[in-house]
Motif scaffolding. Structure first.
Motif, mmCIF file in Angstrom:
data_model
loop_
_atom_site.group_PDB
_atom_site.id
_atom_site.type_symbol
_atom_site.label_atom_id
_atom_site.label_comp_id
_atom_site.label_asym_id
_atom_site.label_seq_id
_atom_site.Cartn_x
_atom_site.Cartn_y
_atom_site.Cartn_z
ATOM 1 N N ILE A 110 0.845 -1.213 0.000
ATOM 2 C CA ILE A 110 0.000 0.000 0.000
ATOM 3 C C ILE A 110 0.869 1.248 0.000
ATOM 4 O O ILE A 110 0.615 2.214 -0.729
ATOM 5 N N ILE A 111 1.915 1.235 0.830
ATOM 6 C CA ILE A 111 2.830 2.382 0.889
ATOM 7 C C ILE A 111 3.501 2.595 -0.465
ATOM 8 O O ILE A 111 3.625 3.729 -0.954
ATOM 9 N N TYR A 112 3.934 1.491 -1.089
ATOM 10 C CA TYR A 112 4.592 1.587 -2.395
ATOM 11 C C TYR A 112 3.636 2.175 -3.436
ATOM 12 O O TYR A 112 4.021 3.047 -4.227
ATOM 13 N N GLU A 113 2.382 1.701 -3.439
ATOM 14 C CA GLU A 113 1.405 2.207 -4.404
ATOM 15 C C GLU A 113 1.144 3.694 -4.188
ATOM 16 O O GLU A 113 1.049 4.469 -5.136
ATOM 17 N N PHE A 114 1.031 4.094 -2.924
ATOM 18 C CA PHE A 114 0.786 5.507 -2.618
ATOM 19 C C PHE A 114 1.953 6.369 -3.076
ATOM 20 O O PHE A 114 1.776 7.417 -3.682
ATOM 21 N N LEU A 115 3.154 5.886 -2.799
ATOM 22 C CA LEU A 115 4.351 6.628 -3.193
ATOM 23 C C LEU A 115 4.445 6.733 -4.711
ATOM 24 O O LEU A 115 4.729 7.793 -5.263
ATOM 25 N N ASN A 116 4.176 5.635 -5.394
ATOM 26 C CA ASN A 116 4.244 5.621 -6.854
ATOM 27 C C ASN A 116 3.142 6.487 -7.464
ATOM 28 O O ASN A 116 3.330 7.122 -8.498
ATOM 29 N N SER A 117 1.968 6.508 -6.775
ATOM 30 C CA SER A 117 0.843 7.306 -7.276
ATOM 31 C C SER A 117 1.103 8.788 -7.151
ATOM 32 O O SER A 117 0.804 9.572 -8.037
ATOM 33 N N SER A 118 1.653 9.204 -6.018
ATOM 34 C CA SER A 118 1.860 10.631 -5.781
ATOM 35 C C SER A 118 3.044 11.174 -6.568
ATOM 36 O O SER A 118 3.122 12.366 -6.830
ATOM 37 N N LYS A 119 3.947 10.277 -6.956
ATOM 38 C CA LYS A 119 5.120 10.731 -7.704
ATOM 39 C C LYS A 119 5.479 9.665 -8.745
ATOM 40 O O LYS A 119 6.369 8.839 -8.521
ATOM 41 N N PRO A 120 4.765 9.656 -9.889
ATOM 42 C CA PRO A 120 5.008 8.618 -10.893
ATOM 43 C C PRO A 120 6.450 8.626 -11.385
ATOM 44 O O PRO A 120 7.063 9.683 -11.537
ATOM 45 N N SER A 121 6.982 7.435 -11.596
ATOM 46 C CA SER A 121 8.364 7.329 -12.079
ATOM 47 C C SER A 121 8.479 7.812 -13.518
ATOM 48 O O SER A 121 7.476 7.940 -14.225
ATOM 49 N N SER B 292 5.069 6.781 -28.593
ATOM 50 C CA SER B 292 6.146 6.238 -27.767
ATOM 51 C C SER B 292 5.833 6.576 -26.318
ATOM 52 O O SER B 292 5.983 7.729 -25.891
ATOM 53 N N VAL B 293 5.346 5.586 -25.563
ATOM 54 C CA VAL B 293 4.852 5.835 -24.202
ATOM 55 C C VAL B 293 5.255 4.708 -23.263
ATOM 56 O O VAL B 293 5.675 3.640 -23.698
ATOM 57 N N ASP B 294 5.104 4.981 -21.974
ATOM 58 C CA ASP B 294 5.188 3.937 -20.970
ATOM 59 C C ASP B 294 3.812 3.264 -20.963
ATOM 60 O O ASP B 294 2.840 3.816 -20.441
ATOM 61 N N VAL B 295 3.735 2.089 -21.588
ATOM 62 C CA VAL B 295 2.446 1.425 -21.814
ATOM 63 C C VAL B 295 1.690 1.215 -20.505
ATOM 64 O O VAL B 295 0.482 1.459 -20.418
ATOM 65 N N LYS B 296 2.391 0.778 -19.464
ATOM 66 C CA LYS B 296 1.756 0.513 -18.174
ATOM 67 C C LYS B 296 1.119 1.785 -17.600
ATOM 68 O O LYS B 296 -0.013 1.772 -17.113
ATOM 69 N N GLN B 297 1.848 2.907 -17.688
ATOM 70 C CA GLN B 297 1.340 4.161 -17.132
ATOM 71 C C GLN B 297 0.140 4.686 -17.919
ATOM 72 O O GLN B 297 -0.849 5.146 -17.330
ATOM 73 N N ILE B 298 0.221 4.642 -19.248
ATOM 74 C CA ILE B 298 -0.886 5.153 -20.067
ATOM 75 C C ILE B 298 -2.123 4.268 -19.898
ATOM 76 O O ILE B 298 -3.255 4.767 -19.863
ATOM 77 N N LYS B 299 -1.912 2.962 -19.764
ATOM 78 C CA LYS B 299 -3.040 2.068 -19.471
ATOM 79 C C LYS B 299 -3.697 2.473 -18.146
ATOM 80 O O LYS B 299 -4.916 2.486 -18.013
ATOM 81 N N GLN B 300 -2.853 2.781 -17.162
ATOM 82 C CA GLN B 300 -3.360 3.193 -15.851
ATOM 83 C C GLN B 300 -4.262 4.416 -15.979
ATOM 84 O O GLN B 300 -5.325 4.487 -15.363
ATOM 85 N N VAL B 301 -3.850 5.387 -16.799
ATOM 86 C CA VAL B 301 -4.632 6.616 -17.000
ATOM 87 C C VAL B 301 -5.982 6.292 -17.643
ATOM 88 O O VAL B 301 -7.042 6.715 -17.164
ATOM 89 N N ILE C 48 1.104 11.891 -15.122
ATOM 90 C CA ILE C 48 1.623 10.916 -16.091
ATOM 91 C C ILE C 48 1.579 11.486 -17.510
ATOM 92 O O ILE C 48 2.566 11.408 -18.253
ATOM 93 N N ILE C 49 0.446 12.065 -17.872
ATOM 94 C CA ILE C 49 0.306 12.628 -19.226
ATOM 95 C C ILE C 49 1.264 13.794 -19.419
ATOM 96 O O ILE C 49 1.882 13.949 -20.481
ATOM 97 N N LYS C 50 1.429 14.598 -18.381
ATOM 98 C CA LYS C 50 2.370 15.720 -18.462
ATOM 99 C C LYS C 50 3.794 15.207 -18.653
ATOM 100 O O LYS C 50 4.570 15.777 -19.437
ATOM 101 N N ASN C 51 4.165 14.124 -17.962
ATOM 102 C CA ASN C 51 5.503 13.529 -18.109
ATOM 103 C C ASN C 51 5.739 12.970 -19.502
ATOM 104 O O ASN C 51 6.882 12.792 -19.924
ATOM 105 N N HIS C 52 4.652 12.703 -20.220
ATOM 106 C CA HIS C 52 4.748 12.219 -21.602
ATOM 107 C C HIS C 52 4.666 13.366 -22.617
ATOM 108 O O HIS C 52 4.464 13.135 -23.810
ATOM 109 N N ARG C 53 4.797 14.598 -22.126
ATOM 110 C CA ARG C 53 4.713 15.798 -22.972
ATOM 111 C C ARG C 53 3.351 15.929 -23.669
ATOM 112 O O ARG C 53 3.244 16.419 -24.794
#
Length: 372
Positions: free
Chosen positions: A202-213, A256-265, A340-345
């Motif tokens: 849960i902590i990992y998910e929260f951390l990853n959610s608030s600050k996507p890699s 050209s995207v991080d497929v996992k992140q865009i799927k998440q969105v 996430i979308i902003k990080n993908h320009r």
């Protein structure tokens, strides 16, 4: 003598024509400003209104010029919404001497109204209205980015502080496990370790959610990505009484995207759409439509639903961290999607109205645009 009189008259006529030309020039400028202008004299009679203000009020200039406030409020062509706004502004400007007002119209656009009066106006009241929606959007984006940055720092600190004692507890439980086995209580140790691991997840998910890699990009066809998402959501959609329809673009588009992140969105937006449809009850035939469209150097992914929609206040806070209208929601889903979308320009926008559903548009640069 007569020649001097004629010359004086000629100069007066020329001066009059010159002043008239200047007056006409300035009136023409005022008439065609992008700001709405309206002028009342000291008796409360409307003496001037420009083109933009007449457009905003959706009434002809000719029918308003020479009217008093009471006559304007009884005007048959003026909408009830505009009448209420005019009356409110009049009260605040005249009785409370408030010079600045922020307004929003029926379509959700933001307007700044300024009232000018005093000795320099010789008793007149000048009202000017300017569309400040774009400035408000920039302000909200800056505010949102600040909140997201602060959220990332806070979450990293919290995660670190919680993980340390959890690691220590896990270590001691493992040391105690042989003794618990002897006592026939190994199940207790297993449950404790499982729950500690769950807390870490849960902590990992929260951390990853608030600050996507940072995105780990892969070139993928947009249609292929969307087909995978539809397959993942079809069964849940059927359970919630709605259908997910993909309108595939004939021309192949690659990003050209991080497929996992865009799927998440996209999954997050579709799940929100399902919830909005479900709230209308089992009799409502819900539909979620996904379309793609090429737009110069980008591809727009449009996700629309016929759910309950959102009001203007919800829309303005939609991407704020921790803002949610759901009882069990965290308020992180859309704020993370925005990051996430902003990080993908790219950029993400939303349009919604209560009772008419919601439409999200995700815009991402195509592979050709990124290479260029």
């Amino acid at each position: 003598m007569s020649s001097e009189i004629q010359e004086t008259l000629l100069q007066s006529v020329e001066a009059f024509h010159s002043s008239q030309l200047i007056k006409n020039k300035y009136e023409n400028i005022l008439e065609h400003l992008d700001s709405g202008i309206i002028l009342f004299d000291r008796e409360g009679v409307l003496t001037f209104i420009n083109v933009q203000m007449a457009k905003l009020l959706e009434v002809s200039r000719k029918s308003l010029t020479g009217c008093t406030l009471q006559q304007i409020l009884r005007h048959p062509q003026l909408s009830r919404f505009n009448k209420k706004k005019i009356l409110r502004i009049y009260r605040e400007a005249i009785f409370h001497r408030k010079k600045y007002h922020e307004l929003s119209d029926e379509s959700g656009r933001q307007w700044l109204l300024t009232v000018t009066y005093g000795e320099q106006m010789d008793g007149d009241f000048l009202f000017s209205v300017k569309d400040v929606s774009d400035f408000k959007q920039i302000e909200q984006t800056a505010y949102r980015n600040d909140k997201l940055a602060m959220l990332g720092k806070i979450s990293a600190s919290i995660a670190h502080e919680i993980r340390n004692p959890l690691t220590a507890i896990r270590g001691f439980i493992q040391l105690l496990r042989p003794h618990l086995v002897k006592l026939g209580k190994d199940e207790y140790a297993r449950i404790i370790l499982m729950e500690i691991d769950r807390a870490n997840d849960i902590i990992y998910e929260f951390l990853n959610s608030s600050k996507p890699s940072a995105p780990q990009t892969t070139v993928i066809a947009v249609s292929s990505l969307l087909k995978e998402v539809v397959l993942l959501t079809e069964s849940e959609a059927l359970m919630k009484g709605c259908e997910v329809v993909l309108h595939d673009e004939a021309k192949p588009l690659h990003i050209s995207v991080d497929v996992k992140q865009i799927k998440q969105v996209i999954l997050n937006i579709i799940k929100n759409a399902m919830d909005a449809i479900e709230e209308l009850g089992p009799e409502h035939e819900g539909i979620i439509e996904i379309r793609t469209r090429a737009d110069q150097n980008s591809v727009n992914i449009q996700i629309s639903d016929n759910g309950k929609g959102m009001d203007h206040n919800t829309l303005t806070r939609l991407f704020d961290p921790f803002f949610t209208t759901k009882e069990s929601g965290t308020g992180l889903g859309l704020s993370v999607s925005y990051r996430i979308i902003k990080n993908h320009r790219g950029y993400i926008s939303v349009d919604s109205k209560c009772g008419y559903g919601t439409q999200f548009i995700i815009s991402l640069p195509t592979v050709e645009a990124q290479e260029g």
